[in-house]
Design a protein around this motif. Structure first.
Motif, short mmCIF file in Angstrom:
data_model
loop_
_atom_site.label_atom_id
_atom_site.label_comp_id
_atom_site.label_asym_id
_atom_site.label_seq_id
_atom_site.Cartn_x
_atom_site.Cartn_y
_atom_site.Cartn_z
N ASP A 123 1.07 -1.20 0.27
CA ASP A 123 0.20 -0.32 0.34
C ASP A 123 0.64 1.42 -0.07
O ASP A 123 0.25 2.37 -0.25
N ASP A 124 1.77 1.31 0.45
CA ASP A 124 2.90 2.13 0.10
C ASP A 124 2.57 3.34 0.39
O ASP A 124 2.91 4.74 0.08
N THR A 125 2.26 3.68 1.83
CA THR A 125 1.13 5.11 2.45
C THR A 125 1.64 5.20 3.25
O THR A 125 2.15 4.07 4.09
N ARG A 126 1.50 6.54 3.73
CA ARG A 126 1.34 7.26 4.84
C ARG A 126 0.45 7.44 5.85
O ARG A 126 0.09 7.99 7.16
N ALA A 127 -0.96 7.09 4.64
CA ALA A 127 -2.21 7.65 5.48
C ALA A 127 -2.63 6.67 6.00
O ALA A 127 -3.39 5.58 5.49
N PHE A 128 -2.80 6.00 7.87
CA PHE A 128 -2.92 4.55 8.10
C PHE A 128 -4.36 4.03 7.67
O PHE A 128 -4.47 2.92 7.53
N CYS A 129 -5.21 5.67 8.12
CA CYS A 129 -6.69 5.06 8.04
C CYS A 129 -7.37 4.19 6.77
O CYS A 129 -8.67 4.00 6.44
N SER A 130 -6.54 4.50 5.64
CA SER A 130 -6.70 4.11 3.70
C SER A 130 -6.57 2.88 3.84
O SER A 130 -6.48 2.38 2.61
N ILE A 131 -5.21 2.27 5.00
CA ILE A 131 -4.36 1.03 4.49
C ILE A 131 -5.93 -0.09 3.86
O ILE A 131 -5.61 -0.47 2.73
N PRO A 132 -6.82 -0.02 4.88
CA PRO A 132 -7.92 -1.00 4.00
C PRO A 132 -8.65 -1.01 3.21
O PRO A 132 -9.33 -2.17 2.43
N ALA A 133 -8.95 0.84 2.35
CA ALA A 133 -9.22 1.03 1.27
C ALA A 133 -8.43 0.27 0.47
O ALA A 133 -8.56 0.11 -0.38
N ARG A 134 -6.90 0.70 0.45
CA ARG A 134 -6.04 0.06 -1.03
C ARG A 134 -5.92 -0.71 -1.16
O ARG A 134 -6.26 -1.11 -2.01
N HIS A 135 -6.12 -2.18 -0.09
CA HIS A 135 -5.95 -3.34 -0.07
C HIS A 135 -7.29 -4.29 -0.94
O HIS A 135 -7.03 -5.10 -1.95
#
Length: 477
Positions: free
Chosen positions: A420-432
């Motif tokens: 997911d390569d993200t800093r936005a923790f709350c977006s992790i499930p959305a990206r997966h």
């Protein structure tokens, strides 16, 4: 606003039905995040998240970049100034400005991620806009004050099995040590070897001598490790020692964001440039060569200690000089550039590409190399794997093009699975969720064309979502 259950699936009814069945196999699998940039202190300190603006807008260069392209300055969005100039501090004002421009994100991955997060994480099933901005802000603020929305509670709610953070060799690993000492739900441990939160060794700011503060960081590395980093041998020894510290904190990977994929195997030349750089006498070409020389040195270290290399080249960092000088790094001023992998990586792969203890995952921002270079390299060397579409390509269309370009040459099992390569923790499930839907759609087409069976597609979807990232990034140990 509702999230359609068939979002991102094929428009053709028959293929859509197949994709729906394939996706059911992966929808509830644990999330494996082997590459990302979440601050580990979120988990170790477990403090409430800040206000909605500072959680969603201020740190997210995907969002601030789009708004800046439409004339909204970073300081109007609360991005801290690099020069001491004032920036907006009123979270509600920032949020209202963001909501006024939310239509700019229609059809983009950012809106897909945000809509999922608003609905599935925070329970807001409305469209964000000027008329609902305050309602969103109040609802999100109330949720963020609840214990169930603290970082570690959300970590469990998201069903994250492994979350990798990214640190420099001169960064403190105190947050990981604190996590290792924390008992989790059911007696689990947070962090540490085999734990839920692990670190990643990212040495970019020590191998780019033209990065401001480089000499001071080299000295700091010596202080941390007790080595004399005024010599090249001492510098390498200090890096090896620090890698062992990272391994003790759970690291299974290194990450390298070099400007290019060029590699040079010449330790004597590396030593010469290192000493000239410390004296401030290295010329422009040498400053660009040093990271290429160090990639081979890091590959040599990976053969010794088993850390998996990740290479993320091709970003022209701080291309927008005005943005960089006004607000610093990572605020949306980077632009992709073309890259050569076949010739550039040949020295490294000649040395280690067939070594049983070496593994490298290749990413790109240059789509032209997917089928021409990365797929043949992944299909031609036992140590090479194709990394997921990254950054500007981390999108539904980018993921589809990736599968189409890579699959026929490298297959599915020479790819490394989603990150997911993200800093936005709350977006992790959305990206997966997005990635799993795109893979289900691609596999459904192969089934519909009678190129795979339903059983093969279901097994492959599970491998892409779960087993491959665990295996390729060394997380099964």
């Amino acid at each position: 606003m509702t999230l359609h259950p068939d979002r991102l699936f094929p428009a053709d009814e028959r293929t859509r039905a197949i994709a729906r069945e394939i996706h059911r196999n992966t929808a509830d699998l644990p999330l494996v995040s082997p590459h990302g940039h979440v601050d580990p202190r979120l988990m170790s300190e477990n403090r409430p998240f800040p206000d909605p603006a500072r959680l969603f807008v201020v740190p997210d260069h995907y969002l601030t970049r789009m708004l800046y392209a439409q004339g909204v300055r970073p300081d109007e969005l609360g991005v801290p100034s690099a020069t001491g100039e004032p920036s907006e501090v009123d979270g509600r004002a920032i949020w209202r400005r963001f909501a006024e421009h939310y239509k700019l994100f229609r059809g983009t991955p950012s809106k897909l991620w945000l809509d999922y997060t608003f609905a599935e994480v925070f329970g807001i099933y409305k469209d964000l806009g000027p008329d609902t901005a305050d309602e969103f802000y109040d609802h999100l603020s109330a949720r963020l004050a609840e214990p169930a929305f603290r970082p570690r509670a959300l970590f469990d709610k998201f069903n994250i099995e492994v979350l990798a953070t990214t640190e420099s060799p001169v960064d403190s690993l105190e947050a990981h040590a604190a996590l290792e000492a924390l008992p989790g739900a059911g007696g689990r441990k947070w962090g540490g070897p085999g734990g839920k939160v692990v670190t990643t060794f990212r040495p970019d700011n020590l191998v780019e001598p033209d990065w401001p503060g480089w000499k001071e960081r080299v000295e700091r590395l010596g202080e941390i490790t007790g080595e004399d980093t005024s010599t090249f041998d001492g510098f390498l020894t200090a890096l090896r020692k620090r890698r062992q510290d990272f391994i003790a904190a759970g690291a299974t990977c290194t990450d390298h964001g070099n400007r290019t994929a060029i590699t040079i195997d010449d330790p004597a030349k590396a030593a010469k440039i290192f000493h000239k750089a410390l004296e401030g006498k290295a010329h422009f070409g040498e400053l660009w060569e040093f990271p290429a020389l160090m990639l081979v040195e890091f590959a040599r270290m990976s053969v010794d200690d088993g850390l998996v290399m990740q290479l993320h080249p091709g970003a022209d960092r701080n291309h927008n000089k005005w943005l960089y000088e006004g607000w610093g790094r990572d605020v949306g001023g980077d632009i992709p550039s073309s890259n050569d992998y076949t010739i550039g990586l040949k020295p490294l792969l000649n040395a280690f590409g067939n070594h049983p203890r070496f593994r490298i995952v290749l990413y790109t921002l240059d789509e032209t190399v997917f089928s021409r270079e990365i797929a043949p390299l992944a299909g031609g060397y036992s140590a090479v794997f194709a990394g997921a579409p990254w950054w500007f390509l981390d999108s539904p269309e980018g993921m589809r093009r990736f599968r189409e370009a890579i699959h026929e040459t490298a297959g599915f099992y020479n790819t490394a699975g989603f990150v997911d390569d993200t800093r936005a923790f709350c977006s992790i499930p959305a990206r997966h969720d997005l990635a799993r839907r795109i893979d289900a759609s691609y596999l459904a087409r192969l089934v519909a064309e009678h190129r795979m069976t339903d059983a093969e597609a279901a097994e492959t979807a599970i491998d892409l979502a779960y087993h491959l990232p665990r295996k390729i990034y060394g997380l099964e140990q």
